[in-house]
Design an enzyme around this catalytic site. Structure first.
Site, PDB file in Angstrom:
ATOM      1  N   CYS B 114       0.867  -1.159   0.000  1.00  0.00           N
ATOM      2  CA  CYS B 114       0.000   0.000   0.000  1.00  0.00           C
ATOM      3  C   CYS B 114       0.903   1.206   0.000  1.00  0.00           C
ATOM      4  CB  CYS B 114      -0.909   0.051   1.209  1.00  0.00           C
ATOM      5  SG  CYS B 114      -1.777   1.613   1.272  1.00  0.00           S
ATOM      6  N   CYS B 117      -1.535   4.466   2.550  1.00  0.00           N
ATOM      7  CA  CYS B 117      -1.613   4.693   3.988  1.00  0.00           C
ATOM      8  C   CYS B 117      -1.583   3.348   4.705  1.00  0.00           C
ATOM      9  CB  CYS B 117      -2.885   5.427   4.320  1.00  0.00           C
ATOM     10  SG  CYS B 117      -4.319   4.555   3.718  1.00  0.00           S
ATOM     11  N   SER B 118      -0.872   2.381   4.144  1.00  0.00           N
ATOM     12  CA  SER B 118      -0.770   1.073   4.769  1.00  0.00           C
ATOM     13  C   SER B 118      -2.120   0.380   4.923  1.00  0.00           C
ATOM     14  CB  SER B 118      -0.099   1.153   6.131  1.00  0.00           C
ATOM     15  OG  SER B 118       0.903   2.083   6.122  1.00  0.00           O
ATOM     16  N   CYS B 119      -2.951   0.483   3.920  1.00  0.00           N
ATOM     17  CA  CYS B 119      -4.199  -0.283   3.941  1.00  0.00           C
ATOM     18  C   CYS B 119      -3.838  -1.765   4.024  1.00  0.00           C
ATOM     19  CB  CYS B 119      -4.998  -0.070   2.668  1.00  0.00           C
ATOM     20  SG  CYS B 119      -5.461   1.640   2.464  1.00  0.00           S
TER      21      CYS B 119
END
Lengths: 121, 213
Positions: B114, B117-119
């Site tokens: 990701c 946003c670090s999904c």
């Protein structure tokens, strides 16, 4: 868990797995939890102070029936405690919160969200 | 695929890209204040979080993979509608995000990243590892996936293609690793033990039969 075990026990209603470890639905919940653990380790507040602040939020009317707002209460309790201890003011915390929201909205896809990205900062 | 498509970078798209809920933003605000005051530091927070991520673990995802390996019908369902197939096992995200399963084959290896946003598919994989959230992983996985994989100890044949999938808030990926050879006789429970978290992100492979984690 060991080191954090006794402290967990006094956080009423903390969601836990069958093995007794806390369960987080999203990373921010784990972050809020970890910050609280850390502040306690540093002696910023006692666990009875924490448990009281958390209970206060948990027993407010208007909670969701499925308790999915548990960590929202957690964060509200932590915010309150931090301001009551004069670590920061409620106004400052609110401003920073809004600043982070603007920063998130202003950050294009593919870039890490940083506070500096807030256009009004 | 990576969505570094300039056509999708219009300003009015930002609102769909990144959004912090009130509580999420407040956590960031607390983190900022407490860090400024020297009361917490990010490394200490990560260390605490990490003790949990390994325990909560990605067991749900491993069950999804083991079932896909053993039941062709389930694998087909996963391929066509991963959200529903995974929900049928009782694993759903709180925000109703969609899941897509990408299958490794002898020709293609899949890697999830990701860059935004670090999904991360919390419902099936638990909490994301710290490195997944780190900017170097996010940017390098897109530019040099083969190099990143090698750092994780995964050396793929040059002929094998690597596809990088970029998660968004609405669509998250789970990699279905290849079933290791020699596991024909294993039941789903034992198969699940071969499925590591990293193998479902694509930075690892399933454990070989008889191997250890």
């Amino acid at each position: 868990m060991n080191a954090h075990e006794p402290s967990l026990a006094v956080s009423p209603g903390l969601p836990k797995s069958n093995d007794g470890v806390p369960v987080f639905a999203e990373p921010w919940q784990a972050e809020a939890f970890a910050m609280t653990v850390r502040l306690h380790e540093k002696g910023v507040f006692s666990w009875s102070e924490w448990a009281e602040a958390l209970s206060h939020e948990l027993y407010k009317p208007g909670r969701r029936a499925d308790a999915s707002d548990y960590f929202d209460c957690w964060v509200a309790a932590l915010s309150r405690l931090v301001t009551e201890l004069s670590i920061t003011s409620p106004e400052n915390l609110d401003q920073l919160t809004q600043s982070w929201q603007r920063a998130a909205e202003a950050t294009p896809h593919g870039k890490p969200i940083l506070l500096e990205n807030d256009p009004e900062r | 695929m990576t969505s570094e498509d300039p056509m999708h970078h219009r300003d009015d798209d930002h609102h769909h890209d990144n959004h912090f809920s009130d509580t999420q933003a407040r956590v960031k605000a607390l983190e900022t204040v407490l860090t400024q005051k020297g009361l917490i530091d990010p490394a200490a927070i990560d260390a605490i979080v990490e003790t949990y991520e390994t325990k909560i673990g990605p067991r749900n995802g491993a069950r999804v993979v083991a079932r896909a390996w053993s039941e062709p019908d389930f694998a087909d369902w996963l391929r066509s509608d991963a959200t529903a197939a995974i929900a049928s096992l009782g694993y759903t995200g709180r925000q109703g995000e969609h899941m897509r399963a990408v299958f490794n084959t002898p020709e293609t290896h899949n890697l999830v990243v990701c860059t935004l946003c670090s999904c991360y598919p919390w419902a099936v994989l638990g909490l994301p590892p710290v490195w997944y959230k780190a900017p170097p992983y996010r940017s390098r996985a897109v530019i040099d996936p083969r190099g990143v994989l090698e750092e994780f100890g995964v050396k793929l044949p040059e002929t094998k293609k690597i596809r990088v999938w970029d998660s968004t808030a609405e669509l998250r990926y789970i990699v279905i690793p290849e079933r290791p050879a020699g596991t024909e006789g294993l039941d789903q429970e034992s198969l699940g033990d071969l499925v590591t978290r990293d193998s479902m992100i694509g930075t690892g492979l399933a454990i070989a039969a008889g191997g250890t984690r």
